[in-house]
Design a protein around this motif. Structure first.
Motif, mmCIF file in Angstrom:
data_model
loop_
_atom_site.group_PDB
_atom_site.id
_atom_site.type_symbol
_atom_site.label_atom_id
_atom_site.label_comp_id
_atom_site.label_asym_id
_atom_site.label_seq_id
_atom_site.Cartn_x
_atom_site.Cartn_y
_atom_site.Cartn_z
ATOM 1 N N LYS A 4 0.828 -1.198 0.000
ATOM 2 C CA LYS A 4 0.000 0.000 0.000
ATOM 3 C C LYS A 4 0.864 1.250 0.000
ATOM 4 O O LYS A 4 0.589 2.215 -0.708
ATOM 5 C CB LYS A 4 -0.925 0.004 1.219
ATOM 6 C CG LYS A 4 -1.795 1.222 1.310
ATOM 7 C CD LYS A 4 -2.669 1.206 2.539
ATOM 8 C CE LYS A 4 -3.493 2.474 2.622
ATOM 9 N NZ LYS A 4 -4.347 2.501 3.811
ATOM 10 N N ALA A 5 1.939 1.237 0.779
ATOM 11 C CA ALA A 5 2.843 2.384 0.833
ATOM 12 C C ALA A 5 3.506 2.611 -0.523
ATOM 13 O O ALA A 5 3.649 3.758 -0.966
ATOM 14 C CB ALA A 5 3.902 2.170 1.918
ATOM 15 N N ASN A 6 3.906 1.530 -1.185
ATOM 16 C CA ASN A 6 4.514 1.677 -2.502
ATOM 17 C C ASN A 6 3.508 2.237 -3.505
ATOM 18 O O ASN A 6 3.863 3.062 -4.349
ATOM 19 C CB ASN A 6 5.074 0.346 -2.991
ATOM 20 C CG ASN A 6 6.344 -0.033 -2.283
ATOM 21 O OD1 ASN A 6 7.105 0.831 -1.856
ATOM 22 N ND2 ASN A 6 6.595 -1.319 -2.150
ATOM 23 N N LEU A 7 2.268 1.807 -3.421
ATOM 24 C CA LEU A 7 1.217 2.331 -4.286
ATOM 25 C C LEU A 7 1.034 3.830 -4.047
ATOM 26 O O LEU A 7 0.964 4.614 -4.998
ATOM 27 C CB LEU A 7 -0.088 1.584 -4.045
ATOM 28 C CG LEU A 7 -1.297 2.096 -4.815
ATOM 29 C CD1 LEU A 7 -1.167 1.741 -6.286
ATOM 30 C CD2 LEU A 7 -2.566 1.508 -4.232
ATOM 31 N N LEU A 8 0.963 4.216 -2.780
ATOM 32 C CA LEU A 8 0.777 5.626 -2.446
ATOM 33 C C LEU A 8 1.938 6.482 -2.947
ATOM 34 O O LEU A 8 1.731 7.567 -3.498
ATOM 35 C CB LEU A 8 0.623 5.800 -0.931
ATOM 36 C CG LEU A 8 -0.677 5.338 -0.314
ATOM 37 C CD1 LEU A 8 -0.580 5.332 1.203
ATOM 38 C CD2 LEU A 8 -1.820 6.215 -0.769
ATOM 39 N N ALA A 9 3.154 6.003 -2.760
ATOM 40 C CA ALA A 9 4.318 6.814 -3.084
ATOM 41 C C ALA A 9 4.590 6.886 -4.575
ATOM 42 O O ALA A 9 4.831 7.961 -5.126
ATOM 43 C CB ALA A 9 5.546 6.265 -2.363
ATOM 44 N N PHE A 10 4.572 5.751 -5.242
ATOM 45 C CA PHE A 10 5.055 5.696 -6.608
ATOM 46 C C PHE A 10 3.967 5.909 -7.668
ATOM 47 O O PHE A 10 4.278 6.259 -8.798
ATOM 48 C CB PHE A 10 5.766 4.369 -6.858
ATOM 49 C CG PHE A 10 6.971 4.191 -5.980
ATOM 50 C CD1 PHE A 10 8.073 5.018 -6.099
ATOM 51 C CD2 PHE A 10 6.991 3.202 -5.012
ATOM 52 C CE1 PHE A 10 9.187 4.861 -5.285
ATOM 53 C CE2 PHE A 10 8.096 3.036 -4.192
ATOM 54 C CZ PHE A 10 9.195 3.872 -4.332
ATOM 55 N N TYR A 11 2.707 5.703 -7.302
ATOM 56 C CA TYR A 11 1.644 5.827 -8.306
ATOM 57 C C TYR A 11 0.655 6.952 -7.995
ATOM 58 O O TYR A 11 0.129 7.566 -8.904
ATOM 59 C CB TYR A 11 0.892 4.505 -8.452
ATOM 60 C CG TYR A 11 1.766 3.416 -9.020
ATOM 61 C CD1 TYR A 11 2.052 3.373 -10.375
ATOM 62 C CD2 TYR A 11 2.330 2.455 -8.191
ATOM 63 C CE1 TYR A 11 2.874 2.391 -10.898
ATOM 64 C CE2 TYR A 11 3.155 1.465 -8.702
ATOM 65 C CZ TYR A 11 3.423 1.442 -10.060
ATOM 66 O OH TYR A 11 4.246 0.479 -10.565
ATOM 67 N N ASP A 13 1.351 9.560 -5.831
ATOM 68 C CA ASP A 13 2.098 10.766 -5.448
ATOM 69 C C ASP A 13 1.697 11.290 -4.060
ATOM 70 O O ASP A 13 1.568 12.488 -3.848
ATOM 71 C CB ASP A 13 1.937 11.846 -6.513
ATOM 72 C CG ASP A 13 3.022 12.908 -6.412
ATOM 73 O OD1 ASP A 13 4.152 12.563 -6.037
ATOM 74 O OD2 ASP A 13 2.727 14.087 -6.699
ATOM 75 N N GLU A 14 1.496 10.369 -3.132
ATOM 76 C CA GLU A 14 1.199 10.729 -1.743
ATOM 77 C C GLU A 14 2.338 10.201 -0.870
ATOM 78 O O GLU A 14 2.193 9.245 -0.116
ATOM 79 C CB GLU A 14 -0.142 10.138 -1.321
ATOM 80 C CG GLU A 14 -1.307 10.695 -2.092
ATOM 81 C CD GLU A 14 -2.635 10.104 -1.665
ATOM 82 O OE1 GLU A 14 -2.717 9.498 -0.572
ATOM 83 O OE2 GLU A 14 -3.597 10.236 -2.439
ATOM 84 N N LYS A 15 3.472 10.854 -0.981
ATOM 85 C CA LYS A 15 4.693 10.366 -0.341
ATOM 86 C C LYS A 15 4.634 10.418 1.180
ATOM 87 O O LYS A 15 5.108 9.509 1.853
ATOM 88 C CB LYS A 15 5.883 11.140 -0.881
ATOM 89 C CG LYS A 15 6.095 10.903 -2.373
ATOM 90 C CD LYS A 15 7.093 11.892 -2.923
ATOM 91 C CE LYS A 15 7.214 11.772 -4.417
ATOM 92 N NZ LYS A 15 6.091 12.330 -5.149
ATOM 93 N N ASP A 16 4.076 11.484 1.723
ATOM 94 C CA ASP A 16 3.993 11.588 3.182
ATOM 95 C C ASP A 16 3.087 10.506 3.775
ATOM 96 O O ASP A 16 3.396 9.939 4.818
ATOM 97 C CB ASP A 16 3.499 12.976 3.590
ATOM 98 C CG ASP A 16 4.511 14.068 3.246
ATOM 99 O OD1 ASP A 16 5.730 13.778 3.281
ATOM 100 O OD2 ASP A 16 4.080 15.199 2.942
ATOM 101 N N SER A 17 1.993 10.221 3.106
ATOM 102 C CA SER A 17 1.099 9.154 3.564
ATOM 103 C C SER A 17 1.796 7.801 3.497
ATOM 104 O O SER A 17 1.627 6.958 4.384
ATOM 105 C CB SER A 17 -0.164 9.111 2.714
ATOM 106 O OG SER A 17 -0.869 10.312 2.811
ATOM 107 N N ALA A 18 2.589 7.607 2.460
ATOM 108 C CA ALA A 18 3.317 6.346 2.309
ATOM 109 C C ALA A 18 4.325 6.154 3.432
ATOM 110 O O ALA A 18 4.462 5.046 3.975
ATOM 111 C CB ALA A 18 4.029 6.314 0.961
#
Length: 78
Positions: A4-11, A13-18
């Protein structure tokens, strides 16, 4: 949680949430050092995406120190 963190960060663009998701995953891991190290590698990658190479270096060094003779440690070194 790691996926889930990788999805948030890389796809999405929610890096802080990741990073928050990965920090929670580390708290829940409670002793699985290999999983914690892989989460920290991902956190380092996300910090690089955010443009903060110094914070990323700290995560990579923590992984390298914890996983000296494992492939995860070698990944952190590179």
């Amino acid at each position: 949680m790691k996926s889930k963190a990788n999805l948030l960060a890389f796809y999405l663009d929610e890096k802080d949430s990741a990073i928050e998701v990965l920090q929670n995953a580390i708290k829940l891991a409670a002793g699985d050092q290999n999983f914690i190290s892989r989460c920290k590698l991902d956190m380092g990658d996300i910090e690089l995406l955010k443009g903060d190479p110094w914070e990323a270096t700290l995560y990579y060094q923590q992984v390298e120190k914890a996983e000296k003779d494992n492939p995860t440690g070698y990944d952190a070194k590179l």
